[in-house]
Design a protein around this motif. Structure first.
Motif, PDB file in Angstrom:
ATOM      1  N   ASP A  51     -24.358  14.724  29.684  1.00 13.28           N
ATOM      2  CA  ASP A  51     -24.924  16.050  29.432  1.00 13.28           C
ATOM      3  C   ASP A  51     -23.926  16.998  28.768  1.00 13.28           C
ATOM      4  OD1 ASP A  51     -27.221  15.202  30.736  1.00 13.28           O
ATOM      5  OD2 ASP A  51     -26.455  15.826  32.694  1.00 13.28           O
ATOM      6  N   SER A  52     -22.675  16.556  28.614  1.00 11.78           N
ATOM      7  CA  SER A  52     -21.654  17.470  28.101  1.00 11.78           C
ATOM      8  C   SER A  52     -21.732  17.577  26.584  1.00 11.78           C
ATOM      9  CB  SER A  52     -20.269  16.967  28.519  1.00 11.78           C
ATOM     10  OG  SER A  52     -19.286  17.500  27.662  1.00 11.78           O
ATOM     11  N   PRO A  53     -21.695  18.804  26.055  1.00 14.19           N
ATOM     12  CA  PRO A  53     -21.748  18.968  24.596  1.00 14.19           C
ATOM     13  C   PRO A  53     -20.444  18.538  23.921  1.00 14.19           C
ATOM     14  CG  PRO A  53     -21.451  21.085  25.675  1.00 14.19           C
ATOM     15  CD  PRO A  53     -21.602  20.080  26.766  1.00 14.19           C
ATOM     16  N   SER A  54     -19.393  18.270  24.693  1.00 12.85           N
ATOM     17  CA  SER A  54     -18.122  17.945  24.027  1.00 12.85           C
ATOM     18  C   SER A  54     -18.003  16.468  23.651  1.00 12.85           C
ATOM     19  CB  SER A  54     -16.925  18.388  24.873  1.00 12.85           C
ATOM     20  OG  SER A  54     -17.238  18.460  26.214  1.00 12.85           O
ATOM     21  N   PHE A  55     -19.053  15.687  23.896  1.00 12.19           N
ATOM     22  CA  PHE A  55     -18.999  14.282  23.471  1.00 12.19           C
ATOM     23  C   PHE A  55     -19.998  14.062  22.338  1.00 12.19           C
ATOM     24  CE2 PHE A  55     -16.866  14.128  27.435  1.00 12.19           C
ATOM     25  CZ  PHE A  55     -16.041  13.026  27.391  1.00 12.19           C
ATOM     26  N   PRO A  56     -19.601  13.283  21.312  1.00  7.80           N
ATOM     27  CA  PRO A  56     -20.499  13.066  20.173  1.00  7.80           C
ATOM     28  C   PRO A  56     -21.699  12.190  20.549  1.00  7.80           C
ATOM     29  CG  PRO A  56     -18.483  11.777  19.926  1.00  7.80           C
ATOM     30  CD  PRO A  56     -18.298  12.634  21.139  1.00  7.80           C
ATOM     31  N   GLU A  57     -22.775  12.379  19.811  1.00  7.99           N
ATOM     32  CA  GLU A  57     -24.018  11.670  20.114  1.00  7.99           C
ATOM     33  C   GLU A  57     -23.893  10.160  19.951  1.00  7.99           C
ATOM     34  OE1 GLU A  57     -26.883  12.322  21.587  1.00  7.99           O
ATOM     35  OE2 GLU A  57     -25.981  14.275  21.982  1.00  7.99           O
ATOM     36  N   ASP A  58     -23.117   9.715  18.954  1.00  8.66           N
ATOM     37  CA  ASP A  58     -23.021   8.257  18.754  1.00  8.66           C
ATOM     38  C   ASP A  58     -22.281   7.590  19.922  1.00  8.66           C
ATOM     39  OD1 ASP A  58     -20.719   9.531  17.856  1.00  8.66           O
ATOM     40  OD2 ASP A  58     -20.582   8.429  15.967  1.00  8.66           O
ATOM     41  N   ALA A  59     -21.342   8.324  20.503  1.00  7.93           N
ATOM     42  CA  ALA A  59     -20.675   7.791  21.685  1.00  7.93           C
ATOM     43  C   ALA A  59     -21.661   7.730  22.858  1.00  7.93           C
ATOM     44  CB  ALA A  59     -19.464   8.646  22.052  1.00  7.93           C
ATOM     45  N   LYS A  60     -22.470   8.785  22.994  1.00  9.11           N
ATOM     46  CA  LYS A  60     -23.451   8.812  24.084  1.00  9.11           C
ATOM     47  C   LYS A  60     -24.479   7.688  23.937  1.00  9.11           C
ATOM     48  CE  LYS A  60     -23.084  13.745  25.039  1.00  9.11           C
ATOM     49  NZ  LYS A  60     -23.747  15.057  24.956  1.00  9.11           N
ATOM     50  N   LYS A  61     -24.873   7.459  22.683  1.00  9.94           N
ATOM     51  CA  LYS A  61     -25.867   6.411  22.433  1.00  9.94           C
ATOM     52  C   LYS A  61     -25.332   5.049  22.904  1.00  9.94           C
ATOM     53  CE  LYS A  61     -27.697   4.372  18.399  1.00  9.94           C
ATOM     54  NZ  LYS A  61     -27.604   4.381  16.937  1.00  9.94           N
ATOM     55  N   ARG A  62     -24.071   4.783  22.553  1.00  8.37           N
ATOM     56  CA  ARG A  62     -23.500   3.494  22.962  1.00  8.37           C
ATOM     57  C   ARG A  62     -23.353   3.411  24.476  1.00  8.37           C
ATOM     58  NH1 ARG A  62     -22.283   4.096  18.041  1.00  8.37           N
ATOM     59  NH2 ARG A  62     -21.772   2.448  16.553  1.00  8.37           N
ATOM     60  N   ALA A  63     -22.920   4.513  25.070  1.00 13.77           N
ATOM     61  CA  ALA A  63     -22.737   4.498  26.529  1.00 13.77           C
ATOM     62  C   ALA A  63     -24.072   4.244  27.227  1.00 13.77           C
ATOM     63  CB  ALA A  63     -22.134   5.818  26.994  1.00 13.77           C
ATOM     64  N   ARG A  64     -25.133   4.918  26.756  1.00 13.46           N
ATOM     65  CA  ARG A  64     -26.450   4.715  27.379  1.00 13.46           C
ATOM     66  C   ARG A  64     -26.890   3.266  27.260  1.00 13.46           C
ATOM     67  NH1 ARG A  64     -27.894   9.547  24.677  1.00 13.46           N
ATOM     68  NH2 ARG A  64     -27.714  11.337  26.104  1.00 13.46           N
ATOM     69  N   ARG A  65     -26.643   2.693  26.091  1.00 15.02           N
ATOM     70  CA  ARG A  65     -27.057   1.307  25.865  1.00 15.02           C
ATOM     71  C   ARG A  65     -26.331   0.353  26.816  1.00 15.02           C
ATOM     72  NH1 ARG A  65     -25.500  -2.602  22.212  1.00 15.02           N
ATOM     73  NH2 ARG A  65     -27.132  -4.152  21.840  1.00 15.02           N
ATOM     74  N   ILE A  66     -25.022   0.574  26.968  1.00 13.04           N
ATOM     75  CA  ILE A  66     -24.250  -0.288  27.877  1.00 13.04           C
ATOM     76  C   ILE A  66     -24.742  -0.096  29.314  1.00 13.04           C
ATOM     77  CG2 ILE A  66     -21.948  -0.683  28.865  1.00 13.04           C
ATOM     78  CD1 ILE A  66     -20.808   0.103  26.074  1.00 13.04           C
ATOM     79  N   LEU A  67     -24.895   1.157  29.717  1.00 11.90           N
ATOM     80  CA  LEU A  67     -25.288   1.415  31.112  1.00 11.90           C
ATOM     81  C   LEU A  67     -26.674   0.839  31.415  1.00 11.90           C
ATOM     82  CD1 LEU A  67     -23.912   5.033  31.659  1.00 11.90           C
ATOM     83  CD2 LEU A  67     -23.030   2.900  32.612  1.00 11.90           C
TER      84      LEU A  67
END
Lengths: 523, 523
Positions: free
Chosen positions: B123-139
């Protein structure tokens, strides 16, 4: 071509390159010098086959992730494909994997881990100061202040110090020396490393390793890999799976005919049996090990998982010291702990430690050398271990939340341990000892002789047959007792108590219904 | 008492409990039944000694973290205690540990890891979306959506898919099947697992494992642990450490007299030698393996570390496929990669994978069974591996920064490779082949006969003597060539090129000065 077709079917790259593929011409030109004889196209005999492979590896069995778990995976795929079953999901009660069952990670632990992983967060106001303090301390002890550097093979120094301080606290002041602490890739890694050093000799001098029956099958697997001799001692099911030192005596006496018993493995609290050893029992065992000159391995990964109000966890190390210097300066003891169990359930990080005492100094050098070949345990797992042994204390910002989360997990587990025991014991043909600790039920099940015959017809152990049927009819995945060992003619299964309370109630009810139907069918 | 005193000296708990310690009375009462004979106080012979231990473990050597590194640790402690030395710090150029040498982690990788570790950050705005996308996929692919769950023993499914897609891209479309991918605890784990399955037989049928000389000592260590037969083939120092297939033929021919050569290990790019194999050479090797029925192990952990403009990395897998179906459907090949090297240098996470092709289906089952005994590789290391094989692509938010960071690391390494080669070759009595790849120099050093005699007087290999002197006089820690193997009468050392450029220049200058002084002293 068969292979290429298979790859295409699987949805992999459907390119159909020429015989030399992309860089055909140059490759062919380069190769022409080598390939004087153009080989025939045919599938050759493999080099590595069941016949040619390492026979000790072939002999390994590991039921916790064995055929029943493979079957569970197949059923899950079928469900995904829309194939109708009498259930909608597979419940994996085969393995002590708390977070896979929905247990939430301990917030503080993950906060420290995130800070260590991405130190920019140390400036973020959304992380508590006590978490930052711990992260800074861990990072300062890492090469280049990074979890991405190798640590010393024995583990990060300050984490070993924290482990030693934890043990000293836990054991009411019995000293622990950071020099005797080795961080490991989960407890399994420590156990197999120590066994690897211990095994030697040939024929009747081959090292015998005493393990409880039922056991956690890591032990039998490593013994098989190392071509050591497995020496079984039976836990007393009629006495809540207690360990009786007379049974140890019987086992060692009989073993001496064909091997050199040198190691005694203890699992306390027990896996799969859940018993918690009394202080008296531990003293007996230590005296026996002293008397018989056995190297003691104490698997204490469930030390935080004690539920019965009349039971308490006593570490082998503490009891050993309290028995006086003859024991405390002579008995060689390795004890193991892990991030995977307890209240934190951080299995995926593969964190653990072992404390090894009275190790010959020359052997210590050998142990460090052996560990160094694998460089180091995962540093993130080491950091997780640090938080387990160095959690927030009263007065620290995160203490309340940490304490609440910890007590919630342990309180629920205690509730579920009682619930499981009570419900199983209401089922005709099931008997379940109290779940004093750990996170499994290991009930004894009655299997009618007609079912035993049906199992034989399927070339299955009767309890494997039972568990397969349970899986196929209810989606519940448990592990047959034969995977852990049991007295001949008795049957059991191991089931975790990790599903959330309401789900566990449903699971238990389903097992009950299945069991009654099973008894009727094979009456 | 000796032991207690030692503990007090070390600053551990100075309590002096009675013979039964804290809970003296109850413990004594409980124990009295057991201890009919009160044992004498004396230090007994240990059970586990150099004589009784596993002789194969005793025979293991691992120079990269061997005696010279222990000595380096001692010197560091002395410096900390204020003992004066001709230098102010120890420079650990013994091990390929980039981040310990100050290399910064790749930001994107650590961002994804932090998000996976502490999903609140999604939920933090300080992380880029492409990083979040990969993290969600792994999780989403993890049990309970958490890195804290065990993964499948072969590794998280979607990560294996990403690895397969990476290999397919890398190899210009040659297909890779996720079913053939196994995530590992660093490459070392994969290599030792495959070797463990391969070794069998006794006497002249014992499995022979061919390894290059010089080699990375993991190989000799695992061969020793497994009691397999080490079959040396020599790389051609006069020809930039190239692999010559005639030398393979010689080695296998001679080996057949006393063992069953079944495995051929290749390290490309080379460690410690840094050579990058030509496509032609790889074809020759594959044809040789096909001809001699050898299981191929291709250690390709330095696949991103190629510096010479005339060299390119060719994977064994790709060349094998391009050689046509006779090879691609018959030659059994395991290739290894790791998060520890390349441009990311994430050693501490212990991430890696192996791709195993043409494995007999029954052996695949055996391999998965063996892996399952250790449950799974660290899931955080698996996640790190995912980012290595699935980095930001053009158009994604993080691409520019990622690309800049990656190119900076690799550009610097290329510069340092050239610098090292040039400087070493200016020193009389040192000859250094071009560092075509990997991250080490392995220069040949002239050791005068007087120095050889001095070494013998100290019971040291001459190059160990040289490296010890270098460490003691300059603080620079490198590994003697004898730890990797070398032709008799030749001497080398391995030094990493990982220190930052300016520091590396100082290091090289110091080695030069030391060497000239050394030659003068023992002239």
């Amino acid at each position: 071509m068969q292979r290429a077709a298979a790859l295409v079917r699987r949805g992999c790259c459907p390119r159909t390159p020429g015989p030399w593929g992309r860089s055909q011409s140059s490759a062919a030109a380069e190769a022409s010098a080598v390939l004087k004889v153009r080989p025939e196209r045919s599938r050759r005999e493999r080099i590595l086959t069941l016949e040619s492979m390492n026979p000790q590896v072939k002999a390994v069995e590991y039921a916790v992730r064995g055929p029943i778990v493979l079957k569970a995976g197949e059923i899950e795929l079928e469900l995904q494909r829309g194939i109708k079953k009498p259930f909608t999901e597979v419940i994996r009660a085969n393995i002590g994997d708390a977070q896979a069952m929905g247990q939430q990670p301990i917030t503080f632990l993950r906060q420290v881990m995130a800070l260590c992983t991405y130190p920019n967060l140390l400036d973020s106001p959304s992380f508590p100061e006590d978490a930052k303090k711990r992260a800074r301390r861990i990072l300062q002890a890492c090469g280049g202040n990074s979890l991405g550097s190798y640590s010393a093979s024995q583990g990060v120094n300050c984490i070993r110090e924290d482990v030693a301080a934890y043990i000293t606290r836990r054991d009411g002041g019995v000293p622990a020396d950071p020099d005797n602490i080795y961080l490991t890739t989960g407890a399994s890694d420590g156990i197999s490393t120590i066994l690897k050093i211990l095994v030697s000799g040939g024929g009747k001098s081959r090292t015998g390793v005493m393990i409880p029956i039922p056991q956690y099958p890591l032990y039998s697997a490593v013994i098989s890999e190392l071509d050591a001799i497995q020496v079984n001692y039976y836990l007393d099911e009629d006495n809540c799976w207690a360990l009786n030192v007379n049974e140890l005596r019987r086992a060692v006496r009989e073993a001496k005919d064909h091997c050199d018993p040198k190691v005694l493995c203890i699992i306390n609290p027990g896996n799969p049996t859940g018993q918690v050893q009394s202080r008296k029992c531990i003293e007996d065992v230590i005296h026996f090990a002293w008397e018989e000159k056995l190297f003691l391995l104490a698997d204490e990964v469930y030390q935080d998982n004690v539920y019965s109000p009349d039971c308490r966890f006593h570490s082998f190390k503490k009891v050993l010291y309290e028995m006086g210097p003859e024991y405390s300066s002579n008995v060689e003891l390795a004890s193991f702990h892990s991030t995977s169990k307890g209240y934190m359930g951080e299995c995926g990080y593969r964190g653990g430690y072992m404390e090894v005492i009275n190790l010959h100094p020359e052997i210590k050098g050998q142990l460090v050398k052996l560990l160094s070949v694998r460089l180091c345990p995962p540093v993130s797992g080491q950091a997780a271990m640090d938080i387990v042994v160095n959690p927030p204390v009263p007065g620290e910002e995160s203490f309340e939340q940490f304490h609440r989360e910890k007590e919630s997990v342990l309180g629920n587990l205690a509730k579920k341990a009682k619930l499981t025991e009570d419900l199983f014991n209401q089922v005709p043909g099931i008997h379940c000892n109290p779940l004093q600790g750990a996170m499994y039920a290991f009930p004894r099940i009655f299997i009618p002789s007609k079912a035993v015959e049906a199992a034989q017809a399927h070339k299955m152990a009767p309890d494997m047959f039972y568990c397969m049927k349970l899986l196929e009819e209810t989606g519940i995945c448990v592990v047959p007792g034969s995977g852990f060992g049991q007295r001949e003619g008795t049957y059991h299964f191991r089931m975790t108590i990790l599903p959330p309370v309401e789900k566990l109630k449903t699971v238990l009810q389903k097992v009950k219904d299945f069991h009654i139907k099973f008894l009727e069918k094979y009456a």
